[in-house]
Design a protein around this motif. Structure first.
Motif, PDB file in Angstrom:
ATOM      1  N   GLU A 128      56.728  44.442  88.177  1.00  0.00           N
ATOM      2  CA  GLU A 128      58.157  44.895  88.331  1.00  0.00           C
ATOM      3  C   GLU A 128      59.425  44.865  87.983  1.00  0.00           C
ATOM      4  OE1 GLU A 128      59.345  47.969  88.943  1.00  0.00           O
ATOM      5  OE2 GLU A 128      57.165  48.621  88.430  1.00  0.00           O
ATOM      6  N   LYS A 129      59.325  43.387  88.421  1.00  0.00           N
ATOM      7  CA  LYS A 129      60.326  42.086  88.190  1.00  0.00           C
ATOM      8  C   LYS A 129      59.937  41.833  86.904  1.00  0.00           C
ATOM      9  CE  LYS A 129      60.557  40.261  92.680  1.00  0.00           C
ATOM     10  NZ  LYS A 129      61.043  39.020  94.150  1.00  0.00           N
ATOM     11  N   ALA A 130      58.952  41.740  86.131  1.00  0.00           N
ATOM     12  CA  ALA A 130      59.010  41.530  84.818  1.00  0.00           C
ATOM     13  C   ALA A 130      59.379  42.559  84.546  1.00  0.00           C
ATOM     14  CB  ALA A 130      57.370  41.736  84.840  1.00  0.00           C
ATOM     15  N   LYS A 131      59.467  43.812  84.259  1.00  0.00           N
ATOM     16  CA  LYS A 131      59.753  45.342  83.978  1.00  0.00           C
ATOM     17  C   LYS A 131      61.636  44.875  83.739  1.00  0.00           C
ATOM     18  CE  LYS A 131      59.370  50.082  84.122  1.00  0.00           C
ATOM     19  NZ  LYS A 131      58.544  50.784  84.610  1.00  0.00           N
ATOM     20  N   HIS A 132      62.067  44.036  84.954  1.00  0.00           N
ATOM     21  CA  HIS A 132      63.274  44.741  84.586  1.00  0.00           C
ATOM     22  C   HIS A 132      63.568  43.779  84.618  1.00  0.00           C
ATOM     23  CE1 HIS A 132      62.356  48.196  87.556  1.00  0.00           C
ATOM     24  NE2 HIS A 132      62.954  48.431  86.443  1.00  0.00           N
ATOM     25  N   GLY A 133      62.942  42.593  84.174  1.00  0.00           N
ATOM     26  CA  GLY A 133      63.311  41.450  83.573  1.00  0.00           C
ATOM     27  C   GLY A 133      64.250  40.116  84.783  1.00  0.00           C
ATOM     28  N   LEU A 134      63.370  40.269  85.767  1.00  0.00           N
ATOM     29  CA  LEU A 134      64.095  39.484  86.984  1.00  0.00           C
ATOM     30  C   LEU A 134      63.456  38.725  87.525  1.00  0.00           C
ATOM     31  CD1 LEU A 134      64.793  42.496  89.634  1.00  0.00           C
ATOM     32  CD2 LEU A 134      66.557  41.354  88.091  1.00  0.00           C
ATOM     33  N   LEU A 135      61.785  37.883  86.247  1.00  0.00           N
ATOM     34  CA  LEU A 135      61.026  36.773  86.455  1.00  0.00           C
ATOM     35  C   LEU A 135      61.946  35.636  85.881  1.00  0.00           C
ATOM     36  CD1 LEU A 135      57.793  38.441  86.426  1.00  0.00           C
ATOM     37  CD2 LEU A 135      58.512  37.482  88.399  1.00  0.00           C
ATOM     38  N   ASN A 136      61.956  34.201  86.380  1.00  0.00           N
ATOM     39  CA  ASN A 136      62.012  33.530  86.128  1.00  0.00           C
ATOM     40  C   ASN A 136      61.202  32.774  84.816  1.00  0.00           C
ATOM     41  OD1 ASN A 136      63.237  30.960  84.852  1.00  0.00           O
ATOM     42  ND2 ASN A 136      63.049  29.427  86.985  1.00  0.00           N
ATOM     43  N   SER A 165      56.569  37.269  78.629  1.00  0.00           N
ATOM     44  CA  SER A 165      56.288  37.564  77.949  1.00  0.00           C
ATOM     45  C   SER A 165      56.525  35.028  77.536  1.00  0.00           C
ATOM     46  CB  SER A 165      57.457  37.543  76.847  1.00  0.00           C
ATOM     47  OG  SER A 165      58.748  37.045  77.326  1.00  0.00           O
ATOM     48  N   SER A 166      56.370  34.268  78.585  1.00  0.00           N
ATOM     49  CA  SER A 166      56.730  33.265  78.589  1.00  0.00           C
ATOM     50  C   SER A 166      55.365  32.421  78.180  1.00  0.00           C
ATOM     51  CB  SER A 166      57.339  32.282  79.976  1.00  0.00           C
ATOM     52  OG  SER A 166      56.558  32.467  80.772  1.00  0.00           O
ATOM     53  N   ASN A 167      54.217  33.214  78.565  1.00  0.00           N
ATOM     54  CA  ASN A 167      53.160  32.110  78.610  1.00  0.00           C
ATOM     55  C   ASN A 167      53.334  30.901  79.205  1.00  0.00           C
ATOM     56  OD1 ASN A 167      51.622  34.362  77.983  1.00  0.00           O
ATOM     57  ND2 ASN A 167      52.361  33.724  75.551  1.00  0.00           N
ATOM     58  N   ALA A 168      54.096  30.742  80.998  1.00  0.00           N
ATOM     59  CA  ALA A 168      54.522  29.031  80.384  1.00  0.00           C
ATOM     60  C   ALA A 168      52.667  28.358  81.646  1.00  0.00           C
ATOM     61  CB  ALA A 168      55.902  29.234  81.180  1.00  0.00           C
ATOM     62  N   PRO A 169      53.224  27.562  81.390  1.00  0.00           N
ATOM     63  CA  PRO A 169      51.362  27.145  82.101  1.00  0.00           C
ATOM     64  C   PRO A 169      52.174  26.829  83.999  1.00  0.00           C
ATOM     65  CG  PRO A 169      52.507  25.180  80.915  1.00  0.00           C
ATOM     66  CD  PRO A 169      53.336  26.198  80.129  1.00  0.00           C
TER      67      PRO A 169
END
Length: 907
Positions: A160-168, A288-292
């Motif tokens: 849900e946070k990813a959907k609303h752009g709330l993830l760092n 969408s970051s695909n960060a490690p």
């Protein structure tokens, strides 16, 4: 090899059963015997049982079969440790929610019901069952392993946070976020210690354990193995809960630095172990970051009286934007071809998060994922069409104290053709049986399996107070009959659960019958291993029978629709009753058929379904079946499904197609004879084998004829046998009304190449109503038209529509090539962050009306759909309008259209 791998190797899917039966070898059962087991053996047996149970729960249910090492003192007793493990697996104290047990000879059986989503005793259940999610969080000063429900909530929150752009989505800063119950100095103090090059032996660190800090001492032996074993869990816990520090070599009670003696640990080797373990940790991104994983580690010298004594290891973990696992989740499935296998991290998350997609208003749900077994896909139907309960009542009605035969006409035909069939079947029934006998020429073909020669029919018996039974009727005894019946029953059971969504206890028994009085009952291979199911598997009442039959409706009438291509996920639709009745025809008696279908009546869907049936009835590969249409986009769409060869008419006329046996022709009204007589060629190909001619089915709609030349079709009177599809199911109400008026105009002023008789189906049209949408007809110059389309597309994309929902159709391919760059240029000029990618790749959104025949979109723009010949103007409009499901925009050039007045009158 790990314990899990050893146990996995001992799991075997056993043959000769109409259900999944997993054999787990010899197991010690009974409380007394299990208490005498050594710890390793006891744990291995428990893990083996749990893996088998998890696989069956996630795959539609089945049986676990174990051979008892010794006789049980109290029959039916497994052992408290096994019962506790199974309760923890299903997260309920009531084992009978999913398991029942039975002892038979030297074997002990566990009957496993399919897992299903929803709630259990008021608590929400995860989408699938897992032995362990392998996910951790920090709770106070401890790492906390999440169970399946907690993991589901955690993943749902991240999604849900990813959907609303709330993830760092970027890497974390060096500073660990402070929590309300911590002092300000704690994180900073830990950071300062982390920066130091040495610590004093017995030095007391200036901070305690907390949510962001964990102290551990080195193990006295196997130091590298110890570090290797604890790192994954702490990395997962810290990364999923705001980050933190792991200090190894500090006493957790006194906070004193103890370190590890330098002669017992090699700092270089320790660093290599840590890096290797970190590289293996599974992660999953919702963003969408695909960060490690962002981390750093350090080996700090420990001095004692100024001399090097040993080392402290410190691991600093940054908070992670999405999800970090300690290892791949421990969850299992079983499939007929793959056997038993563990889920990958990606597959596990996908299944855990599987949810009903947001569909257009035109659809209503027939099967929700939130109420279904793990393998189910959502099932929808167009609004206004029959619900699965209506279809069940139409095809498979059940009435207490009555025994029905369905379909009645087929049952009478088979009984007439095969003397003794009725008596043979009714010998299997008790006088008081009530329910339904569902007869088919081949239940295998109905389930998308290959038919078997020699089968007179298959009969599915669903009666009160009995489990379902599938009878295969053969003329005489022959090898392999029971295998065929067993495999068909197995497939039916799996599909009723994993496609139809049936959530009750279910088995489908298999039995072969012979019409010849000389034949005896065929012995079943492995019959000594068969066992009667518990009484709970009987259909106890009318409600259970109807629920099962509604699942059967979904199994038989569902198809994978084009809507799934737009949503990017697999969803199922249901056929209408008329579509299913046509597809149920005996292909041996319906080798040639003309199907006249109005716009939006599902002709292309039926073409795909009949090709699947042809392959199974005639045991032929996809290269033996040819699909022919007029335009390339429709050809490409069918080719992607890999069920046939697909070509255009022009290609068909240029090659011999010597390997082809069966031909399906779609949108035949737009075919032309300019390259030769395609119909005669198709008929000659399908009749090469005089003793066994192939199938030639032709789908067409004369109302949508977009040319005035000879179509190459036989005269209307010669198009026999013929079926009609007059139920329009595709379009929203305003578009459907426009289609009605346009079709009336065609009927009143038909082009001279359309048979008058073919247009007489209009009074019988059934329009499915109740779906809102829009229809706009505008008269604009080119610049205003480009601006209009661009603005509307931006609005639709911002409101959640996909580029796959939209198409811009021109009158001809030449006009599309002439004008599309103007539209593309304006779209790219106006792009925003939400629409940038969509507009950059927007070229696929443009086509011509004729080329797009047979396809559909939610949103359709028609650019100047005028025709140089007045006779086909309304047919071209019909072709355009019928492509639109929800929103239709017809944009005319003011100075171009000579039929504007007619168009205004239509509106």
């Amino acid at each position: 090899m790990s314990n899990m791998q050893r146990n996995f190797c001992s799991l075997v899917v056993e043959p000769y059963q109409p259900d999944f039966v997993i054999g787990i070898g010899k197991i010690t059962l009974g409380e007394t015997s299990r208490n005498n087991l050594q710890g390793n053996q006891k744990q291995q047996e428990k893990e083996t049982l749990l893996q088998a149970a998890c696989a069956l729960l996630n795959s539609g249910g089945g049986l676990i079969r174990m051979e008892m090492k010794e006789e049980i003192q109290h029959p039916g007793e497994m052992g408290l440790d096994l019962e506790k493990a199974l309760r923890e697996l299903i997260q309920t104290l009531d084992l009978q929610t999913f398991f029942e047990t039975r002892q038979h000879l030297k074997y002990f059986y566990i009957f496993v019901k399919s897992w299903s989503s929803g709630s259990l005793h008021g608590s929400p259940m995860a989408r699938i069952c897992s032995l362990s999610p392998s996910l951790y969080r920090r709770s106070g000063t401890s790492k906390w392993p999440m169970d399946s429900r907690a993991a589901f909530d955690f993943l749902k929150d991240k999604k849900e946070k990813a959907k609303h752009g709330l993830l760092n989505e970027g890497s974390s800063s060096n500073k660990i976020p402070r929590l309300a119950h911590q002092t300000i100095s704690e994180p900073n103090s830990a950071f300062h210690v982390f920066q130091r090059d040495w610590l004093e032996f017995n030095e007391t660190l200036p901070f305690p354990e907390s949510q962001t800090i964990e102290f551990k001492q080195f193990s006295t032996r196997h130091i590298q193995e110890y570090v290797k074993s604890i790192i994954p869990e702490y990395i997962s816990a810290f990364a999923n809960t705001g980050g933190g520090y792991l200090f190894i070599g500090v006493d957790d009670r006194t906070k004193k630095v103890l370190g590890c003696s330098k002669d017992k640990v090699d700092p270089v080797s320790l660093n290599i172990v840590v890096q290797k373990e970190m590289s293996k940790l599974p992660i999953f991104h919702f963003c969408s970051s695909n960060a490690p994983i962002s981390y750093s580690h350090k080996v700090i010298n420990v001095l004692k009286m100024g001399e090097l004594y040993g080392y402290v290891f410190v691991l600093k973990v940054e908070p992670f934007c999405c999800v970090v696992f300690s290892s791949a989740p421990n969850s299992w499935m079983v499939e007929e071809k793959k056997g038993i296998y563990p889920l990958t991290t990606e597959e596990w998350v996908r299944r855990m998060m599987d949810d009903d997609p947001d569909l257009p208003e035109a659809f209503e749900s027939q099967l929700h994922l939130s109420e279904s077994p793990p393998c189910c896909r959502p099932v929808y139907s167009r609004k206004g069409l029959e619900h699965k309960s209506d279809l069940q009542q139409h095809f498979f009605p059940v009435e207490p104290e009555h025994l029905r035969h369905a379909p009645e006409a087929l049952w009478k035909e088979l009984c007439k053709d095969h003397e003794g069939l009725e008596e043979l079947i009714h010998q299997q029934l008790s006088p008081s049986s009530w329910g339904i006998l569902i007869v088919s020429r081949s239940w295998a073909v109905d389930l998308n399996l290959q038919a078997r020669q020699g089968v007179i029919c298959d009969v599915l018996l669903i009666v009160h107070n009995n489990p379902p039974i599938l009878f295969t009727v053969l003329r005489e005894q022959e090898t392999g009959g029971q295998d065929y019946c067993t495999h068909t029953a197995f497939t039916l059971k799996q599909k009723l659960v994993n496609m139809g969504g049936y959530t009750g206890r279910l088995c489908v028994l298999a039995k072969v019958l012979y019409l010849s009085p000389r034949s005896n009952a065929e012995p079943v291979e492995g019959s000594d291993s068969l066992i009667n199911y518990p009484l709970s598997y009987n259909l106890a009442d009318h409600q259970q029978m109807e629920a099962l039959l509604q699942a059967l409706v979904i199994v038989l009438l569902s198809f994978q629709c084009f809507l799934g291509d737009q949503l990017g996920s697999k969803v199922l639709n249901l056929l209408t009753a008329k579509q299913y009745e046509i597809l149920s025809k005996n292909l041996h008696k319906s080798r040639e058929l003309f199907i006249h279908g109005l716009p939006g009546s599902g002709k292309t869907v039926m073409a795909m379904k009949i090709m699947e049936k042809i392959r199974n009835v005639f045991h032929c590969e996809s290269n033996k079946v040819l699909y022919i249409c007029e335009n390339q986009p429709l050809r490409d769409s069918i080719s992607e499904r890999k069920i046939c060869q697909a070509v255009t008419r022009k290609t068909f006329m240029n090659y011999d197609f010597e390997e082809i046996e069966h031909i399906i022709i779609d949108e035949a009204q737009n075919f032309r004879s300019e390259n030769g007589q395609w119909y005669l060629k198709a008929k000659n190909i399908t009749q090469r084998k005089k003793d066994c001619p192939g199938i030639l089915w032709i789908f067409l709609d004369y109302f949508q004829t977009s040319h005035l030349t000879d179509s190459g079709l036989p005269p209307f009177s010669a198009q026999y046998p013929r079926e009609e599809l007059n139920r329009v199911v595709r379009n929203a109400d305003p578009i459907a009304l426009y289609l009605q008026r346009t079709m009336q105009n065609i009927r009143e002023n038909p082009p001279y190449n359309i048979p008058y008789e073919s247009l007489q189906m209009l009074p019988e049209v059934e329009w499915v109503r109740g779906v809102s949408g829009s229809l706009k007809i505008e008269f604009l110059d080119l610049e205003a038209m480009v601006s209009y389309v661009t603005t509307k597309c931006k609005d639709f994309l911002k409101n959640g529509y996909s580029p796959k929902d939209i198409v811009v159709l021109f009158n001809t391919t030449d006009e599309m090539e002439k004008y599309q760059d103007k539209f593309l240029k304006e779209m790219r000029k106006r792009n925003t962050s939400q629409t940038n990618d969509a507009f950059i790749n927007a070229r696929h959104m443009f086509d011509s009306i004729r080329r797009f025949s047979g396809l559909e979109r939610n949103i359709v723009f028609g650019i100047s759909p005028w025709a140089a010949t007045p006779a086909i103007y309304h047919s071209l409009l019909l072709c355009l309008a019928s492509r639109a499901n929800q929103h239709l925009y017809i944009l005319n050039f003011l100075d171009r259209n000579p039929f504007i007045q007619d168009e205004i009158e239509v509106i």
